[in-house]
Write a protein that holds these residues in place. Structure first.
Motif, PDB file in Angstrom:
ATOM      1  N   GLN A 283      35.781  55.849 -75.700  1.00  0.00           N
ATOM      2  CA  GLN A 283      35.204  56.252 -74.414  1.00  0.00           C
ATOM      3  C   GLN A 283      34.597  55.067 -73.676  1.00  0.00           C
ATOM      4  OE1 GLN A 283      32.879  59.893 -74.226  1.00  0.00           O
ATOM      5  NE2 GLN A 283      31.540  59.009 -72.670  1.00  0.00           N
TER       6      GLN A 283
ATOM      7  N   ASN B 230      37.839  53.778 -72.191  1.00  0.00           N
ATOM      8  CA  ASN B 230      38.693  54.683 -71.419  1.00  0.00           C
ATOM      9  C   ASN B 230      38.263  56.124 -71.677  1.00  0.00           C
ATOM     10  OD1 ASN B 230      40.802  56.303 -70.402  1.00  0.00           O
ATOM     11  ND2 ASN B 230      42.329  54.709 -70.788  1.00  0.00           N
ATOM     12  N   PRO B 231      37.373  56.676 -70.857  1.00  0.00           N
ATOM     13  CA  PRO B 231      36.863  58.034 -71.080  1.00  0.00           C
ATOM     14  C   PRO B 231      37.948  59.102 -71.141  1.00  0.00           C
ATOM     15  CG  PRO B 231      35.507  56.889 -69.478  1.00  0.00           C
ATOM     16  CD  PRO B 231      36.696  56.019 -69.725  1.00  0.00           C
ATOM     17  N   GLU B 232      38.967  59.002 -70.290  1.00  0.00           N
ATOM     18  CA  GLU B 232      40.027  60.007 -70.279  1.00  0.00           C
ATOM     19  C   GLU B 232      40.814  59.977 -71.583  1.00  0.00           C
ATOM     20  OE1 GLU B 232      42.094  63.164 -69.407  1.00  0.00           O
ATOM     21  OE2 GLU B 232      40.453  62.431 -68.131  1.00  0.00           O
ATOM     22  N   LEU B 233      41.046  58.789 -72.107  1.00  0.00           N
ATOM     23  CA  LEU B 233      41.763  58.647 -73.371  1.00  0.00           C
ATOM     24  C   LEU B 233      40.960  59.268 -74.514  1.00  0.00           C
ATOM     25  CD1 LEU B 233      44.316  57.427 -74.651  1.00  0.00           C
ATOM     26  CD2 LEU B 233      43.027  55.298 -74.992  1.00  0.00           C
TER      27      LEU B 233
ATOM     28  N   GLN C 207      38.889  61.733 -74.266  1.00  0.00           N
ATOM     29  CA  GLN C 207      38.987  63.189 -74.124  1.00  0.00           C
ATOM     30  C   GLN C 207      40.337  63.711 -74.626  1.00  0.00           C
ATOM     31  OE1 GLN C 207      37.658  64.749 -70.303  1.00  0.00           O
ATOM     32  NE2 GLN C 207      36.156  63.103 -70.116  1.00  0.00           N
ATOM     33  N   ASN C 208      41.382  62.909 -74.491  1.00  0.00           N
ATOM     34  CA  ASN C 208      42.683  63.302 -75.035  1.00  0.00           C
ATOM     35  C   ASN C 208      42.626  63.410 -76.561  1.00  0.00           C
ATOM     36  OD1 ASN C 208      43.789  63.374 -72.480  1.00  0.00           O
ATOM     37  ND2 ASN C 208      44.727  61.344 -72.611  1.00  0.00           N
TER      38      ASN C 208
ATOM     39  N   ARG D 151      40.723  66.534 -77.385  1.00  0.00           N
ATOM     40  CA  ARG D 151      41.569  67.734 -77.220  1.00  0.00           C
ATOM     41  C   ARG D 151      42.490  67.915 -78.422  1.00  0.00           C
ATOM     42  NH1 ARG D 151      41.696  65.648 -71.834  1.00  0.00           N
ATOM     43  NH2 ARG D 151      40.626  67.057 -70.374  1.00  0.00           N
TER      44      ARG D 151
ATOM     45  N   MET E 132      29.867  63.855 -73.620  1.00  0.00           N
ATOM     46  CA  MET E 132      31.066  64.447 -73.043  1.00  0.00           C
ATOM     47  C   MET E 132      30.757  65.737 -72.283  1.00  0.00           C
ATOM     48  SD  MET E 132      33.810  66.645 -73.323  1.00  0.00           S
ATOM     49  CE  MET E 132      33.918  67.288 -74.984  1.00  0.00           C
TER      50      MET E 132
ATOM     51  N   LEU F 139      30.257  64.730 -68.789  1.00  0.00           N
ATOM     52  CA  LEU F 139      31.462  64.260 -68.110  1.00  0.00           C
ATOM     53  C   LEU F 139      32.439  65.389 -67.826  1.00  0.00           C
ATOM     54  CD1 LEU F 139      32.229  60.956 -70.070  1.00  0.00           C
ATOM     55  CD2 LEU F 139      31.249  61.170 -67.784  1.00  0.00           C
ATOM     56  N   ASN F 140      32.541  66.341 -68.758  1.00  0.00           N
ATOM     57  CA  ASN F 140      33.531  67.405 -68.628  1.00  0.00           C
ATOM     58  C   ASN F 140      32.964  68.706 -69.199  1.00  0.00           C
ATOM     59  OD1 ASN F 140      35.803  69.069 -68.662  1.00  0.00           O
ATOM     60  ND2 ASN F 140      37.200  67.389 -69.189  1.00  0.00           N
TER      61      ASN F 140
END
Length: 635
Positions: free
Chosen positions: A222, A225-228, A230-231, A234, A290, A293-294
């Protein structure tokens, strides 16, 4: 050997003259000499890269040294160290001598199989596998240099190391399998430079379940790369949804990333429900939770976690009942009224667990000495109450030894801001040796705090009261390193001179003095190369075959003198006291001088790591110089 050395020196001079003559003769009619473009072109190979030049022009001496070290490492008794050194050397020379590099990497893998686990009793909290750690080093190099070998060896590790791993790794925070442990360690090693690779390792580890190491990897990814990240999270949720969980701790590991990154509670296995095991990152991560963030993904986590907990078999004993109720209460604390169906399902399960087992949280009592936080209490106020509690117990204690230990514990619970109080409490200790050790430790802590605040004059006054020569020398080096930013050369020299006088009196084979020698070598390097080289030679003499040294430990030595009393390590953010820091301070021109000192070290492990670090610095400097030449030639 002498012939190789003179050739290397000649090349240094030729390279220097090429650049110098190009600058000096610009625009003049002179004899035809190789300019920068011709110089760069002359060291390019047919493929257009610089691997050939590194081997044939300026690094033949270093390559021979590395080959000698790798060959020597093959026969070391310490299999783990041998594997680490050979794999790192393979990585260093792969572009220059791929045949030798692959040979050393294969030898490293075979050597890693000989690593045995220690005979000590496994920890109830977290254990590490020596075999897994040694394998990680080799697999990282193989993944980078020979991916087919990496895949083959990882499968081999999974089949051969798992039984041994399960025998030794049964702590609350242990990873699920040997395979998941090595994958997550590899992920942590690569997260900073290649977060995509780290994410791939982390997702692959989920095949064996959700391990404690996953939350560290999620945080590291994170940061890049925060989106990575989160992937990856998931993918963990998908694992929960499709396969479920083996332990309630898997839920709490993901919970920590969602709400409290860097802080992980384990499902309770204590009789007292108010007592838990908490793992806290030494350097708290600077990331947003997190859930901030989401929020939608956080809600998905709560729903899926609820379903996984409800699907678990009902606990058969009191211990598993505690674990499940702890996880259920943790999730319930976040659900509130937002997910009524999930809340009801968890409350019904909780009621059933309490009714069907002998577990009764209300009947448990706090452990001896436990001081609970009061609602709304500040950290400093809680610390003060804790210290008061220990002092009060000490004053009532009849046993002299027990009383002194309580006073020591109280003194160590203070911090730099409570310096005077810490000294006063230490002064109450009757045993003169322990009193001196605790007092010195409190002074050491305050000195370092003053240095970090740039209060150098005050720090110098305080450290003068410290009778522990090691702590005094380490303080002076920490101060000198910090003073570099102030660019006060006179004060730097004075501090280092004082530290050196103490170091020169060092006894043989003392790890603390060896670290201080490395620190002095590093600190002197910018201002006095001659003194830096001399200190390294002196430090090498302190190392014998029996010397035990944590190679990668860059912190200043604590040199506490006491054991068995808990304290917070206030030196975790210091640096410059490792073997690598010492040898990395030498330039290419100082290679032979530093190498001579390192070769005199009697301990093969320390000698090998030192030569490896020195050669790595030399090769990196060489590559940097060639890249600079290429940039100039392109203009």
């Amino acid at each position: 050997m002498k012939k190789e050395s003179s050739i290397t020196l000649t090349v240094f001079l030729l390279l220097g003259l090429t650049v110098f003559s190009s600058d000096k003769t610009f625009g003049q009619n002179t004899e035809k000499k190789p300019n920068e473009k011709n110089a760069v072109k002359s060291v390019k190979n047919s493929a257009g890269d610089y691997s050939e030049s590194l081997a044939d022009v300026i690094n033949s001496r270093v390559l021979n040294v590395l080959r000698e070290t790798a060959d020597d490492a093959k026969s070391w008794d310490d299999a783990k160290t041998s594997a680490q050194v050979q794999s790192r050397i393979a990585d260093l020379i792969w572009d220059i001598d791929p045949l030798s590099a692959e040979k050393y990497l294969t030898q490293a893998w075979e050597k890693s199989k000989d690593v045995k686990e220690g005979g000590e009793k496994p920890s109830e909290i977290r254990n590490s596998s020596a075999r897994v750690e040694a394998s990680r080093e080799v697999l990282l190099t193989a993944r980078k240099r020979a991916p087919i070998l990496a895949k083959k060896w990882l499968d081999e590790l999974t089949n051969s190391a798992e039984e041994d791993f399960q025998k030794h790794n049964n702590g609350l925070f242990d990873d699920r399998t040997a395979r998941s442990a090595v994958l997550l360690q590899m992920a942590m090693q690569t997260a900073a430079e290649n977060p995509e690779a780290a994410a791939s390792f982390a997702i692959e580890s989920l095949r064996d379940g959700i391990s404690f190491g996953l939350q560290n990897v999620l945080i590291a990814i994170q940061e890049k790369n925060p989106e990575l990240a989160q992937n990856v999270f998931r993918a963990a949720l998908q694992r929960l949804q499709s396969v479920g969980i083996q332990s309630s701790n898997e839920i709490l590991i993901l919970y920590s990333y969602v709400y409290t990154p860097g802080r992980v509670f384990a499902a309770s296995n204590f009789a007292n429900p108010g007592q838990s095991t908490l793992a806290i990152a030494q350097n708290r991560p600077q990331i947003k939770a997190m859930a901030e963030l989401n929020p939608g993904l956080a809600q998905d986590f709560l729903r899926i976690s609820t379903a996984a907990l409800v699907r678990l078999p009902y606990p058969a004993d009191e211990n598993s009942a505690r674990e499940q109720t702890d996880a259920i209460n943790t999730i319930l604390s976040r659900i509130g009224n937002t997910l009524p169906q999930q809340s009801q399902a968890l409350r019904e399960r909780l009621t059933t667990i309490l009714a069907s087992t002998n577990y009764s949280p209300a009947s448990d009592s706090p452990r001896e000495g436990f001081v609970p936080h009061q609602k709304g209490e500040k950290v400093e106020d809680y610390r003060s109450r804790l210290i008061d509690n220990l002092v009060e117990k000490a004053e009532k204690e009849a046993n002299p030894l027990r009383r002194d230990i309580l006073y020591a514990q109280a003194a160590l619970k203070t911090n730099a801001e409570l310096f005077e109080r810490g000294k006063d409490i230490a002064g109450k200790i009757q045993d003169k040796e322990l009193q001196e050790q605790i007092t010195n430790f409190v002074i050491y802590r305050k000195t370092v705090a003053e240095i970090k605040s740039d209060n150098f004059d005050n720090a110098y006054k305080i450290l003068s009261k410290n009778s522990n020569a090691k702590q005094k020398a380490a303080s002076l080096i920490i101060g000198a390193i910090k003073l570099k930013k102030q660019k006060d050369r006179t004060q730097i020299f004075n501090w280092l001179s004082d530290a050196e006088k103490l170091f020169r009196k060092a006894e043989k084979s003392d790890e603390d003095w060896i670290k201080i020698g490395f620190g002095l070598t590093n600190a002197y390097s910018e201002n006095n190369k001659i003194e830096s080289s001399d200190i390294l030679r002196q430090t090498a003499k302190l190392i014998d075959e029996e010397t035990k040294l944590e190679i990668g430990d860059d912190d200043a030595p604590l040199a506490s003198g006491f054991s068995g009393i808990d304290f917070i390590n206030f030196l975790s953010d210091t640096n410059g006291f490792s073997l690598k820091s010492a040898v990395s301070s030498f330039s290419k021109e100082d290679f032979e001088d530093a190498l001579s000192s390192l070769k005199s070290i009697k301990n093969p492990k320390i000698r090998g790591f030192g030569i490896l670090a020195l050669s790595e610095k030399y090769l990196n400097d060489s590559k940097k110089n060639l890249r600079e030449l290429e940039k100039k030639a392109a203009k």
